[in-house]
Scaffold this motif. Sequence first.
Motif, PDB file in Angstrom:
ATOM      1  N   GLU A 357       0.834  -1.205   0.000  1.00  0.00           N
ATOM      2  CA  GLU A 357       0.000   0.000   0.000  1.00  0.00           C
ATOM      3  C   GLU A 357       0.872   1.259   0.000  1.00  0.00           C
ATOM      4  O   GLU A 357       0.486   2.291  -0.533  1.00  0.00           O
ATOM      5  CB  GLU A 357      -0.939  -0.002   1.210  1.00  0.00           C
ATOM      6  CG  GLU A 357      -2.098   0.980   1.067  1.00  0.00           C
ATOM      7  CD  GLU A 357      -3.152   0.842   2.167  1.00  0.00           C
ATOM      8  OE1 GLU A 357      -2.791   0.499   3.298  1.00  0.00           O
ATOM      9  OE2 GLU A 357      -4.343   1.088   1.872  1.00  0.00           O
ATOM     10  N   SER A 358       2.064   1.161   0.588  1.00  0.00           N
ATOM     11  CA  SER A 358       2.947   2.331   0.637  1.00  0.00           C
ATOM     12  C   SER A 358       3.618   2.587  -0.711  1.00  0.00           C
ATOM     13  O   SER A 358       3.670   3.727  -1.184  1.00  0.00           O
ATOM     14  CB  SER A 358       4.021   2.127   1.713  1.00  0.00           C
ATOM     15  OG  SER A 358       3.439   2.081   2.990  1.00  0.00           O
ATOM     16  N   LYS A 361       2.951   2.260  -6.311  1.00  0.00           N
ATOM     17  CA  LYS A 361       2.607   3.531  -6.963  1.00  0.00           C
ATOM     18  C   LYS A 361       3.297   3.618  -8.320  1.00  0.00           C
ATOM     19  O   LYS A 361       4.387   3.074  -8.491  1.00  0.00           O
ATOM     20  CB  LYS A 361       3.098   4.714  -6.101  1.00  0.00           C
ATOM     21  CG  LYS A 361       2.742   4.642  -4.610  1.00  0.00           C
ATOM     22  CD  LYS A 361       1.332   5.056  -4.310  1.00  0.00           C
ATOM     23  CE  LYS A 361       0.840   4.696  -2.929  1.00  0.00           C
ATOM     24  NZ  LYS A 361       1.395   5.442  -1.805  1.00  0.00           N
ATOM     25  N   GLN A 496      -2.825   6.715  -0.343  1.00  0.00           N
ATOM     26  CA  GLN A 496      -3.342   5.480  -0.939  1.00  0.00           C
ATOM     27  C   GLN A 496      -4.543   5.818  -1.810  1.00  0.00           C
ATOM     28  O   GLN A 496      -5.644   5.350  -1.582  1.00  0.00           O
ATOM     29  CB  GLN A 496      -3.683   4.416   0.116  1.00  0.00           C
ATOM     30  CG  GLN A 496      -4.645   4.841   1.230  1.00  0.00           C
ATOM     31  CD  GLN A 496      -3.999   5.693   2.291  1.00  0.00           C
ATOM     32  OE1 GLN A 496      -2.860   5.460   2.676  1.00  0.00           O
ATOM     33  NE2 GLN A 496      -4.709   6.703   2.740  1.00  0.00           N
TER      34      GLN A 496
ATOM     35  N   GLN B 392      -4.015  -1.304  -3.210  1.00  0.00           N
ATOM     36  CA  GLN B 392      -3.373  -0.089  -3.723  1.00  0.00           C
ATOM     37  C   GLN B 392      -2.396  -0.443  -4.845  1.00  0.00           C
ATOM     38  O   GLN B 392      -2.424   0.153  -5.925  1.00  0.00           O
ATOM     39  CB  GLN B 392      -2.643   0.628  -2.578  1.00  0.00           C
ATOM     40  CG  GLN B 392      -1.601   1.664  -3.015  1.00  0.00           C
ATOM     41  CD  GLN B 392      -2.195   2.869  -3.719  1.00  0.00           C
ATOM     42  OE1 GLN B 392      -3.237   3.355  -3.328  1.00  0.00           O
ATOM     43  NE2 GLN B 392      -1.541   3.354  -4.775  1.00  0.00           N
TER      44      GLN B 392
END
Lengths: 527, 527
Positions: A357-358, A361, A496, B392
């Motif tokens: 989740e961190s 990206k 998020q 995510q």
Amino acid sequence: MATWNNLDTLASYKKLAGLKNHVDIKEAMSGENGATRVAKYSAPMAEGLSFNYAAKQVDDTVLAALAELAEESQLADKFEELYNGAVINTGEKRLVLHHLARRQLGTDVVVDGVNKRDFYVSQQQKAADFANKVHAGEITNAAGEKFTTVVQIGIGGSDLGPRALYIALENWAKENGVAKMEAKFISNVDPDDAAAVLKSTDLAHALFIVVSKSGTTLETLTNEAFVKDALTKAGLNPANHMLAVTSETSPLAKSDDYLEAFFMDDFIGGRYSSSSAVGGVVLSLAFGPEIFARILNGAAEEDKLAANKNILENPDMLDALIGVYERNVQEYPSTAVLPYSQALSRFPAHLQQCDMESNGKSVNRFGEPVNYVTGPTIFGEPGTNGQHSFYQLLHQGTDIVPLQFVGFKNSQIGMDVVIEDSTSQQKLCANVAAQIVAFACGKKDENLNKNFEGGRPSSIIIGEQLTPESLGALLAHFENKIMFQGFLWNVNSFDQEGVQLGKILAKRVLAHDTDGALKSYSDLLNI
Amino acid sequence: MATWNNLDTLASYKKLAGLKNHVDIKEAMSGENGATRVAKYSAPMAEGLSFNYAAKQVDDTVLAALAELAEESQLADKFEELYNGAVINTGEKRLVLHHLARRQLGTDVVVDGVNKRDFYVSQQQKAADFANKVHAGEITNAAGEKFTTVVQIGIGGSDLGPRALYIALENWAKENGVAKMEAKFISNVDPDDAAAVLKSTDLAHALFIVVSKSGTTLETLTNEAFVKDALTKAGLNPANHMLAVTSETSPLAKSDDYLEAFFMDDFIGGRYSSSSAVGGVVLSLAFGPEIFARILNGAAEEDKLAANKNILENPDMLDALIGVYERNVQEYPSTAVLPYSQALSRFPAHLQQCDMESNGKSVNRFGEPVNYVTGPTIFGEPGTNGQHSFYQLLHQGTDIVPLQFVGFKNSQIGMDVVIEDSTSQQKLCANVAAQIVAFACGKKDENLNKNFEGGRPSSIIIGEQLTPESLGALLAHFENKIMFQGFLWNVNSFDQEGVQLGKILAKRVLAHDTDGALKSYSDLLNI
């Protein structure tokens, strides 16, 4: 002020990229050279833990390149800015203060006139006082009887971290006479989750903690209503059984529906919130506030190491750097976390959230697309169980999966048997030692079906025993590793946005405001 | 006889490889075309389940290529040979008969004068008779009291499958009045695993099942000794409390140490053994033999569909083909299994073993290296929990991870609340519907941090309710999918040589017969 650049713009990264397959780990770990590496490539962690990276694809040349990368990307400076209160979470324009909740690091941080260190300490104290009163029988149910069970109602970071920590210390606490209350967890909006927990819980002697920062999390509010309904039907007044952990501005904060409310703020993200009231209330009730404080102390000690500029004396930063080398240079898509400790059975699930989740990206902290891969897929199960499951692929599959082992010299309960001249604990440890060497060195066989190619990198964190302190250090190690990786990839590890679209579409489904495929799936599922 | 060729030698595979990125799933699933696809791209499964693959990157052209691949690689013929008793496990020169344990498929298979169908049926009957006597109080402890708990001692396939199935039906069984005994599991050689289970178990009223085909599994024998020690210390005679599930030639088979022994054979691998006595004894004791029979019936119904030559009417084969397209043509390295059902919380861990241990291979069934990737990394957690964790990365990460959703229209327990005009079960289903569309279609946003690229493929298996029958069908679907993928990759999915080296090295560590790195790690771990 540190400068934030994409990984692939750094000269030190280009140099590192030239070191692809630089170390043949099979050769490096064979013979006496292997023993030398095990002695040399080890970094002390807090609370008696050590991070041994001898079986990673590094040598002094790669380490020097990683040190240059750490320097050029200003990892230590960025961490310092973070714990001193810079707006590191650029997307949401927020500070990132989970380290401050562990108290020992950094300067005071004042936001809108509030000293945040004092705020976190005051909430810990409030949780401690409350827990002590519950344990002493000063706060009781309406019949004047002691509460015996605490049920946390939360999802994601309000569930995975606290649950993993509770399971990690449940047996240790029983052995050490500090198990105060049984803890249970309700997370899923699947009604069977809440129903099963409620059916197996003595409601009259249970406290329920509703955990939602915003006070608007659909699953959690639904499960809260589920629990209140059950309490009411059992002739109990929910207000005597319910607690809230939320932000001071949330609708839950001022409600009379709760026996007590404990506060968090926007500067500690859900997946980093075990150190805040999110973990603090449930763990203080389950084990007593002293145990929760010991977890925080262990984490704080590891945080201190994470502030070190020398990567060889900073296991969190070093682990992060090696991980980026494996992900971006060696091009390995996933990483397995393999604790040789049944108590850590849900720790991989917590790390799966924390990491994926961190750093899952595709844009940098300025909202621009990046041209390299970021966070890997994370999975894992405890050893030796995993050995009899997915290790086949790890040993002989077509992809290389870097491995993160964790092992302790001593068990928590201390009950053991000697079979064939060794205890179970020795067998457990023998297996993890054997696996590291098997993965690294392999074993040649003329029958290729029985051949082990080797060359599969791993590291191991070794400790004396899983205690509150070493658990805290372990938690902080991985949180800090993930943070440093976010710095390296130049992404914002603290928002998020990727979870938002699903929420919006689910609301449309429930409002019957759908067309096309969404309507078709809704119909198939009888919504 | 079918011919066995490597995937990359097949003309149909070369054709398929030319269809990389042929379908833009974002475009295909948008608007009314999406609705058309949801209606069209669905295959009925057994027991009211359906496999919907509308959100996969397929269209009629890709499906035609997959059909050619199925034809050229003779998938249906190979399955027929397998269930009729060919030596499909070439490495170990063994038959593969887990389908026969579900009875309805194939001809009789006779090995060394033994009709294997009769053998499996006889062991099921033996387990059923035993369980019925335990439930009726005809078989009791030495004090003449009923047994209330059953503890399975096993690891890998003797643990993950039976445990996942038990958890899947535990609440259903309670609601339907068929919960006969509580089941627990001891698997890890970590002494804290056995100790924690023993400390929470009423030993005087517990039966323990030792499950090891060879009768030599280190972890299981150690844990057996652990349990016997505890029973003896509690003043109980272990022989009154212990059962064995093993092969007829194992040291456990003729021992007087057991109240009863139930048999398996070499033709059902551990990870496929839930349908054998490995799952049968514990599940018959926990829920009654009728429930176990219903699981087998559900699996057998799905097996029948798996024999279909038309891929559009064979959901197991079709799922396998799409997976190979995703793995080898689209080059996705991992797959997530995401059941929207808390009862299936450990089903992904079972599939992780079943899939990764079966197809995590680098050599073909003739022991020659293959030039393409084989089994992917498999991981998963139940929804909606996963949405608040690793989704995510699935939505916005740099890698595409194909997804396998599972959802049911109805809950198992039936307890529910209406919040904001919908039940929890409706919210659960709304979320899975929303996720499929969110992953496929994404959503454009000028702020790239909030942008959803879409194009992320998924399928969903939809059912009415998780029951013994639908659970059996689900189990068989994935087992058969994995089998067909093994056929396509031309690997032997039924051995696991990759687990051997670790065992050998662990023995050396325990014998202190080590040098180099292995000795160093042993020293660090105090062995």
